[in-house]
Structures are given as C-alpha cells and as structure tokens.
Design a protein around this motif. Structure first.
Motif, PDB file in Angstrom:
ATOM      1  N   LEU A  59       0.807  -1.224   0.000  1.00 29.77           N
ATOM      2  CA  LEU A  59       0.000   0.000   0.000  1.00 29.77           C
ATOM      3  C   LEU A  59       0.845   1.282   0.000  1.00 29.77           C
ATOM      4  N   PRO A  60       1.911   1.347   0.814  1.00 22.21           N
ATOM      5  CA  PRO A  60       2.721   2.575   0.775  1.00 22.21           C
ATOM      6  C   PRO A  60       3.318   2.860  -0.606  1.00 22.21           C
ATOM      7  N   PHE A  61       3.494   1.815  -1.393  1.00 23.10           N
ATOM      8  CA  PHE A  61       4.092   1.992  -2.722  1.00 23.10           C
ATOM      9  C   PHE A  61       3.056   2.445  -3.763  1.00 23.10           C
ATOM     10  N   LEU A  62       1.800   2.489  -3.329  1.00 19.12           N
ATOM     11  CA  LEU A  62       0.734   2.830  -4.273  1.00 19.12           C
ATOM     12  C   LEU A  62       0.122   4.196  -3.982  1.00 19.12           C
ATOM     13  N   LYS A  63       0.689   4.879  -2.976  1.00 20.25           N
ATOM     14  CA  LYS A  63       0.079   6.129  -2.514  1.00 20.25           C
ATOM     15  C   LYS A  63       0.272   7.305  -3.458  1.00 20.25           C
ATOM     16  N   ASP A  64       1.346   7.245  -4.241  1.00 21.42           N
ATOM     17  CA  ASP A  64       1.623   8.390  -5.117  1.00 21.42           C
ATOM     18  C   ASP A  64       0.496   8.584  -6.128  1.00 21.42           C
ATOM     19  N   GLU A  65       0.476   9.760  -6.730  1.00 23.31           N
ATOM     20  CA  GLU A  65      -0.440   9.997  -7.851  1.00 23.31           C
ATOM     21  C   GLU A  65       0.199   9.366  -9.078  1.00 23.31           C
ATOM     22  N   ALA A 191       9.257   7.175 -18.303  1.00 24.64           N
ATOM     23  CA  ALA A 191       8.252   7.941 -17.581  1.00 24.64           C
ATOM     24  C   ALA A 191       8.574   9.418 -17.642  1.00 24.64           C
ATOM     25  N   ASP A 192       7.576  10.239 -17.993  1.00 24.04           N
ATOM     26  CA  ASP A 192       7.778  11.683 -17.833  1.00 24.04           C
ATOM     27  C   ASP A 192       6.837  12.216 -16.757  1.00 24.04           C
ATOM     28  N   ALA A 193       6.223  11.292 -16.045  1.00 26.23           N
ATOM     29  CA  ALA A 193       5.437  11.596 -14.845  1.00 26.23           C
ATOM     30  C   ALA A 193       5.418  10.291 -14.053  1.00 26.23           C
ATOM     31  N   ASN A 194       4.816  10.290 -12.868  1.00 27.37           N
ATOM     32  CA  ASN A 194       4.671   9.017 -12.174  1.00 27.37           C
ATOM     33  C   ASN A 194       3.696   8.151 -12.969  1.00 27.37           C
ATOM     34  N   VAL A 195       4.137   6.954 -13.294  1.00 29.99           N
ATOM     35  CA  VAL A 195       3.252   6.124 -14.120  1.00 29.99           C
ATOM     36  C   VAL A 195       3.013   4.746 -13.515  1.00 29.99           C
ATOM     37  N   PHE A 196       1.867   4.208 -13.846  1.00 28.80           N
ATOM     38  CA  PHE A 196       1.497   2.854 -13.455  1.00 28.80           C
ATOM     39  C   PHE A 196       1.365   2.088 -14.768  1.00 28.80           C
ATOM     40  N   PHE A 227       5.535   2.326 -11.424  1.00 31.83           N
ATOM     41  CA  PHE A 227       5.019   1.091 -10.849  1.00 31.83           C
ATOM     42  C   PHE A 227       4.639   0.200 -12.014  1.00 31.83           C
ATOM     43  N   ALA A 228       5.329  -0.929 -12.146  1.00 34.38           N
ATOM     44  CA  ALA A 228       5.007  -1.840 -13.241  1.00 34.38           C
ATOM     45  C   ALA A 228       4.297  -3.058 -12.674  1.00 34.38           C
ATOM     46  N   ASN A 229       3.118  -3.295 -13.176  1.00 33.83           N
ATOM     47  CA  ASN A 229       2.346  -4.477 -12.764  1.00 33.83           C
ATOM     48  C   ASN A 229       2.190  -5.369 -13.991  1.00 33.83           C
ATOM     49  N   GLY A 230       3.074  -6.338 -14.100  1.00 30.63           N
ATOM     50  CA  GLY A 230       3.113  -7.139 -15.321  1.00 30.63           C
ATOM     51  C   GLY A 230       2.559  -8.537 -15.142  1.00 30.63           C
ATOM     52  N   VAL A 231       2.044  -9.062 -16.233  1.00 31.75           N
ATOM     53  CA  VAL A 231       1.613 -10.457 -16.254  1.00 31.75           C
ATOM     54  C   VAL A 231       2.159 -11.109 -17.514  1.00 31.75           C
ATOM     55  N   THR A 232       2.771 -12.264 -17.333  1.00 30.75           N
ATOM     56  CA  THR A 232       3.243 -13.033 -18.481  1.00 30.75           C
ATOM     57  C   THR A 232       2.636 -14.428 -18.412  1.00 30.75           C
ATOM     58  N   GLU A 233       1.939 -14.787 -19.487  1.00 29.96           N
ATOM     59  CA  GLU A 233       1.386 -16.139 -19.566  1.00 29.96           C
ATOM     60  C   GLU A 233       2.271 -16.951 -20.503  1.00 29.96           C
ATOM     61  N   ILE A 234       2.517 -18.191 -20.107  1.00 30.03           N
ATOM     62  CA  ILE A 234       3.426 -19.032 -20.883  1.00 30.03           C
ATOM     63  C   ILE A 234       2.812 -20.414 -21.068  1.00 30.03           C
ATOM     64  N   ALA A 235       2.835 -20.900 -22.301  1.00 31.20           N
ATOM     65  CA  ALA A 235       2.375 -22.267 -22.551  1.00 31.20           C
ATOM     66  C   ALA A 235       3.528 -23.054 -23.159  1.00 31.20           C
ATOM     67  N   VAL A 236       3.917 -24.114 -22.481  1.00 31.97           N
ATOM     68  CA  VAL A 236       5.025 -24.933 -22.967  1.00 31.97           C
ATOM     69  C   VAL A 236       4.448 -26.299 -23.340  1.00 31.97           C
ATOM     70  N   ALA A 237       4.453 -26.593 -24.643  1.00 35.36           N
ATOM     71  CA  ALA A 237       3.790 -27.802 -25.132  1.00 35.36           C
ATOM     72  C   ALA A 237       4.675 -29.034 -24.956  1.00 35.36           C
ATOM     73  N   VAL A 257       5.755  -5.412  -9.659  1.00 30.87           N
ATOM     74  CA  VAL A 257       4.978  -6.568  -9.226  1.00 30.87           C
ATOM     75  C   VAL A 257       4.708  -7.367 -10.488  1.00 30.87           C
ATOM     76  N   GLN A 258       5.044  -8.627 -10.482  1.00 36.40           N
ATOM     77  CA  GLN A 258       4.748  -9.372 -11.699  1.00 36.40           C
ATOM     78  C   GLN A 258       4.319 -10.793 -11.420  1.00 36.40           C
ATOM     79  N   ARG A 259       3.541 -11.290 -12.341  1.00 39.46           N
ATOM     80  CA  ARG A 259       3.060 -12.648 -12.235  1.00 39.46           C
ATOM     81  C   ARG A 259       3.442 -13.367 -13.516  1.00 39.46           C
ATOM     82  N   THR A 260       4.208 -14.434 -13.344  1.00 40.82           N
ATOM     83  CA  THR A 260       4.592 -15.260 -14.477  1.00 40.82           C
ATOM     84  C   THR A 260       3.935 -16.601 -14.229  1.00 40.82           C
ATOM     85  N   GLU A 261       3.051 -16.981 -15.120  1.00 43.48           N
ATOM     86  CA  GLU A 261       2.309 -18.211 -14.886  1.00 43.48           C
ATOM     87  C   GLU A 261       2.425 -19.087 -16.124  1.00 43.48           C
ATOM     88  N   ALA A 262       2.807 -20.333 -15.902  1.00 42.87           N
ATOM     89  CA  ALA A 262       3.071 -21.213 -17.043  1.00 42.87           C
ATOM     90  C   ALA A 262       2.323 -22.522 -16.922  1.00 42.87           C
TER      91      ALA A 262
END
Ligand SMILES: Nc1ncnc2c1ncn2[C@@H]1O[C@H](COP(=O)(O)OP(=O)(O)OP(=O)(O)O)[C@@H](O)[C@H]1O
Ligand SMILES: [Mg+2]
Lengths: 453, 250
Positions: A59-65, A191-196, A227-237, A257-262
């Motif tokens: 939460l403290p990391f999300l307080k900025d504009e 970034a040229d401003a605070n960005v999400f 603030f980068a909130n990334g998601v990577t989906e991976i399918a390995v056949a 913050v990132q989620r890598t799900e395979a």
C-alpha cells in the motif's frame, strides 16, 4: 474489502475502466476485462491482512499519484532517439562485462510493454512469431491461451492487469523450431510523470520447440516513480523447452509486481532464473507453474542481492497435477543494509501426481544486522508415493572464512565478494548461457563494491 | 624483523597472552612449544589480526611498522603468513582462483602488475612440485573435502606461492603422515633464506629434526617462560613441561 481511500490510484482505476471497457471491441478480451475488473474492484489492492501479502505491504508503494494512461502512439522522434541511446548504452555495458564470452543474441525491444520493431534485431521471418500482443488477437495461439493461464481469482494485481493492460509481447515458437541464439528482451520503462504501467505478455512454445529468453529492464532515471504491474502467460507444449531468465536491475522509484504463470505438457521443461539486484524499491515476483501432464520437469532458480531499504519478495507455486513430475527450486538471497526479503514457496501435489519429485531450498545470508528475511515453505501433498523435500536457512557471513581470505592478503571487500559468489554458486552454475553468468557475476561484484563498510 | 614487547591480549574478558616478549631476526627459525591452552595459537592469531582478539597492552613491530594497527590483509601484504592449525573449508571458492586473487592483490599493494595467466600457471606448477601438492587439489574448492593432511599441505603450498617475510606455522606437523612431514619440511627448508623468518609452533620434537630451529621457546600461561637452542626441544620431549613451570614459579 479493505479501505482503499488512501490510494487515489484505486479511484482513478475505477474511473479509467469505464472508458477502457468501451474501447475494447474484441469481445473475448472485453468480457475478460470486465470479469477481471469486478474481481479487482471487489478486493482492491491487497493489504498485509491478506496472507499472501503478510510481509509485503504494497500500500505505501501505491500512494503516489500515478498516471494510468500510457501513450500507445508511435514514439516521437526525440523519444525514439532517447530509447535508442538507452538501449545502446545497455548493450555496451553488457558487452563490456562479458568480453570474450560473446555468443550473440537476438534483441527484442519493448517500450512500456509496447513492441518496437525498428529497434529490435529479430530472427528471420517465419522462424518464430514476434509481435505486439494487440496485433495478435486473431492468432490461434492467442485465442487458445490468452487469459486462460493466469489466475486472476484472489489475485488483485493479476486481475487489475487483465482489466487494464495496455499491450505487451506475443512470442510464438512453432513446432520443432529451435532458435540458434537466445532472445534478449529489453523492457524499456519510460516515464515523464509518475506512471502505473501494465505490460501483458504471452509466450507460446509449441511441441518439440525450444527457446531461451533473457529479460532485462532499463529505465530513464528521471526522478519519476514507475510502478510496473506485469503479467506473463506461458504455454510450454509437449517436449518443448523454455529457459527463461529475468535479470532485475533498477533504481529508486521503480516498483515491480509481476506474475509469471506457465502451463506445461508432457516431457516439457520450463526453467526460470530470476535474479534481483539492488536498486528497485519493491519487487514482488509471483511465479506459478502448472505441471498439467506426466513426465516433465520444472526448474526455478532465484538469486536476490538486496540493499538499502529494498523489499524483494519471491512467491512461487508449483502445481504437480499428474504423475512423474519433477520440480526443483533453489532460491538464494544475500541481504545488505536495511533490506528485506520474502520467500514463500508452495508445492501442491495433487491426488493423481504419484511419483512426484519436488525439491525446494531457500538459503539466505544476512550481511547486515538490520536486514530481515521471511522464508516460508508450504507443502500440500495429496498423493502418497512422492518425494518432497524443503529447507530454509538464514545465516550470517562466515567470519572465519572471511578472516582466512583476508589473512592471504585479500581485501575485505574482495573477500566478501568471493564469498557471495561462492554462496551464489549453486544457482549461478545452473545458468546455461555463459555470458549471462558472467554478466550476473559482474553485476554482483559491482554491487558489492558499492557496499563498502 | 619482528619485535614483540610485553604483549597482553585476550578474547572478550579473558586474558590469554600475559606479557609476551619475542624478537625474531631475518634468517632465523624460532620454535614455540608449550602445553595445550598456553596461548600459542592465540599468539599466531594476534599476529595475523584475527578480529575477535583484543590487544590490551604492548606492541608488535614488523620491520619498524606497527603491525597491530593494520588490517589482516595489510599484515599479509607486509609479509606475515599464518599456516592455520585448522584450515577452513570454503565451498564454492576455487583454490586456484583464490590464490591468484591473493597474489595479485599483494602485487597491487606493492605497485606491481598482476601476473598474466601464463606466469601464474608456471609459478603454480613450480611450487606444487616443491611441496608435492596434488594438481587435482589445486582446482577444487578451497579445502573442501580435503583430508587433514591435504589441508596442511595446502597451507604450505600457499606459503610457497606467497613467499612471506614471516611465516607462522601453527602445528602444521600434526595430521601429516611421515612422508608428508618430510616433504613439507623439505619444502620449508628450500624456502628458508637470510631474508625471511619462521615461527614454528609444534608439540613434537620430530619436526625440529627436519626443520632445525635457531631458538626453542616455551610458552606457558601466556608468556615465554624459557628459551634455549634446539637441545631444549629434546629435553622437553624427555621431561615434559612441569619442571619449567616449577622453575618459572621459583
Ligand atoms: N574464542 C575464544 N574464547 C574463549 N577462550 C578462548 C578463545 N580462543 C582461545 N581461548 C582460550 O585461550 C587459551 C589459549 O588457547 P590457544 O588456542 O591459544 O592455545 P594453544 O597454546 O594453541 O593450545 P593447543 O596446543 O591445544 O593448540 C585456551 O584456554 C583457550 O580455551
Ligand atoms: Mg593451538
């Protein structure tokens, strides 16, 4: 729901979504966005009351504009030049540190998640498909996998990404194709401003194909918060191999913050190597593997070297669903200054997953009395014929070893550096690409150099 | 070369060295004997700068420089070498890289260029031969899984490589088989010159048959209580330490 009033971000996200929903004409994505948004709206950002976020208060990391609107236009000429320069500097720095080890790599540039073809150096057309995710929505591999791998339920960040992602990379390796060189993905965050920023990637490796991906991240240090909130989906056949490296360097003001799900099929191998270095204020890696077939292997190697007030959190989940699966996790951490690390490794062995072999180890050394580690293995086993082991250690730098090295004329700094390398050795030796190993060792050495006490 | 005056030192609150004096000149070999717990290893520790030891009184000068003011690495760079009684294992640090780092840091301290890979290799080969150190061990992790004797031999290999001004051997002979003892002694004898000096801590006269000392000191209860020539070692072997303790009291 917890009180989100302290984060103006929550409000602007809710407002933003109404607009985004209107823009999304593709119904597959549109419905998914709506569903994901409802999940996020109901839970809001996770607080430490959420068991999954107990030791990592975001939460403290999300307080900025933050600005949510990321320009999706082509880069202006000036910005293009700037990015080109950043990329060149980055490549030069890497090449300087891996002298004599050059093997070469293809290069894929993404600026705030958006694929930049002009700056990329890609394999010849037809070998593998690389494009912007937004341009791939009609691809069969997209339709088959997108949104079907990442779990958004109970995952506010992944849900938020799904609801509001801008763009990302779509990489598809056709059947039987192996690239001759690794693919180096450079994530440029501007970034040229605070960005999400919310990048969204999908990697699909078809049967008998193989790929090595090395991700690095560069930012313009303009004093803005990213603030980068990334998601990577991976399918390995079936029988496919993906070696996935992620080298996380950064600076103050960067939060990740990132989620890598395979998902994995029979005889496949997904190996993830996550290396976090000092700089980035907050890193939360969620790595989730679904071993959906029998006879396959997964490797999860992590190394974190933390400094200042950094908070680095690695959460892993390995789901053994079918028999004869093997998973192997080794996470090692070196903590300096006031930094904090969290490791939470979950292994689920489902009822059908007999003869599973699951190994997990997390070792940490504290270089400072003010640094802390919370490491927790979590095993849930519903099959009876399995081999599972786990272990956690938290120790201090061995003073006797340090003295021994110093007594041979080696400076305290070099001695510490040698010991960190020695500690990290079981992880670094797993790196299959020699230049990556050398680069990482140089990065570690440079950070240890800075940490003179 | 080395001048120790009225040295008092200890660990935490416990005083271990209680007013020790010792003068060592270039070219000399000094043997230090004495009962268990007398403070022999402590003396070696204090000289090499082990962090948990605190010096409360006295001085240690090496060729006019205050040793006690220096960090452990600077003492080594000034020419102090300790062959440890219990060499430590450091998994993940390769023996040879460790030595190369050590030698090049020492060379940098002296304003010398680092060795090229080729020079270093040649030197390492030569010294391996001198102390008959198994080439296979050179490339392994530092002391990891080495036998007791192999660890001791590695200490002497390092000694041969680093060519210190003042070498302190803390019970290097214990754990060595008879052949190894002879090889190690021969190595040490070859390294002896009129410019360097050795302090040899041992419990056994046997080693001193091979490495003949100029002086034999008895260290008891934190002090040197008796000094003699090489015959003193023989006398100690025969009579033990009690007569000296009594002599010292009376
Ligand atoms: N870290 C320590 N804390 C407390 N006491 C210590 C410590 N190190 C050494 N001592 C004590 O100091 C005394 C001298 O120890 P030292 O190892 O110097 O003896 P020594 O003469 O080398 O004996 P030995 O012949 O058995 O090797 C012993 O009583 C020992 O227990
Ligand atoms: Mg001793």
């Amino acid at each position: 729901m917890i009180n989100q009033l302290e984060t103006p971000l929550y409000e602007s996200i809710v407002a933003k979504f109404e607009i985004a929903a209107l823009q999304s004409r593709n119904t597959q994505i549109g419905d998914l966005r709506q569903q994901a948004f409802d999940i996020f709206k109901a839970s809001g950002f996770p607080s430490p009351k959420n068991e999954e976020w107990k030791y990592t208060n975001v939460l403290p990391f999300l307080k900025d504009e933050f600005e949510l609107e990321i320009s999706q236009d082509e880069l202006s000429e000036a910005t293009f030049d700037k990015v080109a320069k950043m990329v060149t500097t980055h490549i030069e720095a890497i090449q300087n540190s891996i002298k004599g080890e050059q093997k070469g790599a293809y290069r894929l540039i993404a600026v705030n998640g958006k694929f930049n073809e002009t700056l990329s150096i890609l394999p010849e057309a037809g070998k593998i498909k690389i494009q912007a995710l937004s341009a791939a929505t009609e691809e069969p591999a997209f339709i088959q996998n997108f949104g079907k791998i990442a779990t958004i339920k109970d995952n506010a960040f992944a849900a938020l990404n799904t609801a509001l992602f801008h763009d990302g990379l779509f990489i598809e390796v056709p059947k039987n194709v192996s690239l001759d060189k690794p693919l180096h993905v450079i994530n440029v965050l501007l970034a040229d401003a605070n960005v999400f920023i919310q990048p969204r990637n999908l990697f699909v490796i078809h049967a008998n194909a193989s790929l090595e991906i090395i991700e690095t991240t560069i930012t313009n240090e303009a004093g803005h918060t990213i603030f980068a909130n990334g998601v990577t989906e991976i399918a390995v056949a079936e029988n496919a191999h993906l070696h996935h490296y992620d080298i996380q360097t950064g600076h103050k003001g960067l939060r990740l913050v990132q989620r890598t799900e395979a998902t994995q099929e029979q005889h496949s191998n997904y190996s993830n190597y996550t290396f976090t270095l000092p700089g980035t204020e907050l890193v939360r890696n969620n790595l989730i593997l679904h071993l959906n077939a029998k006879d396959l292997e997964s490797h999860l190697y992590g190394l974190y070297l933390t400094a200042d007030k950094q908070l680095v959190d690695n959460h892993t989940e390995v789901h053994h669903k079918m028999p004869n699966g093997e998973s192997n996790q080794l996470y090692k951490g070196v903590l300096m200054d006031n930094s904090k690390a969290v490791f939470n490794g979950k292994i689920y062995v489902y009822e059908d997953a007999q003869k599973t072999n699951a190994f997990q180890q997390s070792n940490n050394i504290l270089f400072s009395e003010k640094a802390t580690v919370n490491a927790k293995p979590q095993l849930e086993i519903f099959a009876d014929d399995v081999k599972c082991s786990h272990g956690t250690t938290i120790g201090q730098m061995n003073k006797e070893s340090l003295f021994y090295l110093q007594s041979r004329g080696i400076s305290e700094q070099t001695a510490k550096n040698m010991m960190v390398n020695a500690f990290a050795f079981d992880v670094t030796q797993k790196i299959k690409i020699a230049p990556v190993r050398v680069y990482l060792e140089k990065l570690i050495a440079a950070e240890m150099e800075k940490n003179v006490h | 070369m080395l001048s120790i005056k009225n040295l008092h030192a200890g660990v935490e609150e416990k005083e271990i060295l209680k007013g020790l004096n010792l003068e060592v000149k270039p070219g000399e070999v000094h043997a230090i004997m004495g009962p268990n717990g007398a403070g022999k290893s402590s003396l070696a520790s204090v000289l090499s700068g082990r962090p948990n030891y605190e010096v409360t009184e006295g001085s240690v000068m090496l060729d006019g420089k205050d040793l006690l003011e220096m960090s452990p690495e600077d003492r080594a760079r000034e020419g102090v070498f300790l062959a440890f009684q219990y060499p430590i294992e450091i998994p993940g640090v390769s023996n040879i890289n460790f030595l190369k780092t050590a030698m090049n840091e020492m060379r940098a301290y002296k304003g010398l260029e680092p060795y090229t890979a080729k020079e270093f290799l040649a030197l390492s080969k030569e010294k391996q031969k001198l102390v008959e150190f198994d080439a296979k061990l050179v490339n392994r992790s530092l002391n990891e899984g080495f036998s007791g004797g192999e660890k001791k031999r590695n200490e002497i290999f390092q000694l041969a490589m680093l060519e210190p001004k003042l070498a302190i051997l803390d019970e290097t002979d214990s754990g060595l088989d008879i052949d190894a003892l002879r090889i190690v002694s021969r190595g040490v004898n070859k390294l002896r010159s009129d410019k360097n000096a050795f302090i040899i801590i041992t419990h056994y006269q046997r080693l001193l048959d091979y490495i003949v000392p100029d002086f034999v000191h008895v260290l008891s209860d934190g002090k040197i209580v008796k000094t003699g020539g090489k015959e003193l070692a023989l006398e100690l072997e025969e009579k033990g330490y009690d007569w000296i303790k009594e002599e010292a009291v009376s």
